[in-house]
Design an enzyme around this catalytic site. Structure first.
Site, PDB file in Angstrom:
ATOM      1  N   SER A 137       9.973  -6.061 -12.404  1.00 40.27           N
ATOM      2  CA  SER A 137       8.667  -6.615 -12.763  1.00 40.27           C
ATOM      3  C   SER A 137       7.669  -6.417 -11.642  1.00 40.27           C
ATOM      4  O   SER A 137       8.029  -6.399 -10.458  1.00 40.27           O
ATOM      5  CB  SER A 137       8.822  -8.115 -13.053  1.00 40.27           C
ATOM      6  N   TYR A 162      11.188 -16.470 -10.996  1.00 32.94           N
ATOM      7  CA  TYR A 162      11.328 -15.274 -11.831  1.00 32.94           C
ATOM      8  C   TYR A 162      11.220 -14.014 -10.972  1.00 32.94           C
ATOM      9  O   TYR A 162      12.057 -13.115 -11.049  1.00 32.94           O
ATOM     10  CB  TYR A 162      10.257 -15.260 -12.914  1.00 32.94           C
TER      11      TYR A 162
END
Length: 332
Positions: A137, A162
């Site tokens: 990501s 995350y």
């Protein structure tokens, strides 16, 4: 050739599987159908792939497609699947998604994104594949002040659990590539949007609110910019990379940014949605959210050099495509 796609009921997993099946590959889809967002949307994606739940079994009408409903934490299930199917390629997209949710439910991210990924790596170690491609990501760049973001930049300042789990995935894959010569490639996705997109993402949230004449939440008072990347560009990039594992014998490990290389100001993004819908947004200006960053901007030169492809869908075309899908799916 046979390909495992984890997270097949997810946004990217669905689109990638559709592409792979169209190219004639055999696909085994893996998903736990968790309730992080509307499960019906996930089931409807599976239905588009001709997968239905009948007589307490998941059945595929496509002979080149199988679906396994299971969790990444079920290591024995995964090991047995690898043993039986003998995969050529693995595209690992399953993960607990969402930056904000990781602030309140960190354990879910450790379980799915770290322990689950370890199980995938172990399977690839014991049942070798030609290439393991996995989703990272843009959030790994965290507080990085240098733009555009390059895969050569340091990424040791994540601002969410995350992001920390995705950075961990990159390090874990690098280690397995080094120790066991498993070809791995991590893909740092930049704000993916498009038809069948996640309902917790800005594209879906804004469209829904504007159509239903509800206020949209505009964080950091609109002083944000994002490198929005259309789903078709993401899928084409994954497909080309999957077929091109690193040939570096000592360390067959790669990382790539996949972004549009053209960040959009949040205000311009909202204005383009307004034009596509034909309505003006009611805006609720709010401060910056915890775990968020002010801007993302992908340097994709290494991607272009490696696969000869650059994400390039104009934001106007992508948004129009999404809005048309939204109206059709929700029967508006």
């Amino acid at each position: 050739m046979k390909i495992l796609v984890t997270g097949i009921a997810g946004f990217i997993g669905y689109h990638l599987s559709k592409k792979l099946l169209g190219e004639g590959y055999e696909v085994i889809g893996f998903d736990n159908l968790n309730d992080y967002y509307d499960v019906q949307l996930k089931i409807d994606r599976l239905k588009e792939l001709k997968i239905e739940f009948e007589n307490n079994l998941w059945v595929s009408e496509n002979p080149n497609l199988k679906f396994v409903k299971a969790d990444l934490l079920e290591k024995e299930v995964l090991m047995n699947l690898f043993n039986v199917e003998k995969f050529d390629y693995v595209v690992h997209l399953a993960a607990q998604a969402g930056v904000r949710y990781s602030l309140t439910e960190p354990q879910r991210y450790i379980d799915s994104n770290i322990t689950g990924f370890l199980n995938i790596l172990e399977c690839c170690r014991h049942y070798p594949v030609k290439h393991l491609v996995f989703a990272s990501s843009s959030s790994v760049y965290g507080l990085n002040a240098k733009i555009p973001f390059s895969v050569h930049d340091r990424t040791d300042s994540p601002v969410s659990i995350y992001a920390a789990t995705k950075k961990s995935n990159e390090l874990m894959a690098h280690t397995y590539s080094c120790l066991f010569k498993i070809p791995t490639t991590g893909l740092r996705f930049f704000t993916v949007y498009g038809p069948w997109g996640r309902p917790d993402m800005a594209m879906h949230l804004f469209t829904d609110a504007i159509i239903n004449e509800k206020p949209i939440k505009v964080f950091n008072h609109g002083k944000l910019s994002r490198d929005f990347t259309f789903i078709d560009d993401i899928v084409e990039s994954i497909y080309r990379i999957m077929l091109k594992p690193s040939i570096e014998s000592e360390l067959p490990s790669n990382l790539f940014n996949i972004g549009n290389n053209s960040p959009e100001k949040l205000g311009d993004f909202i204005e383009t949605i307004e034009m596509a819908i034909g309505k003006n947004a009611k805006k609720e200006l709010l401060p910056m959210q915890d775990g968020d960053v002010e801007r993302t901007y992908a340097d994709v030169q290494s991607l272009i050099d490696y696969i000869g492809y650059k994400p390039q869908t104009p934001i106007q075309d992508g948004i129009t495509n999404f809005v048309n899908w939204y109206k059709n799916y929700y029967k508006i």
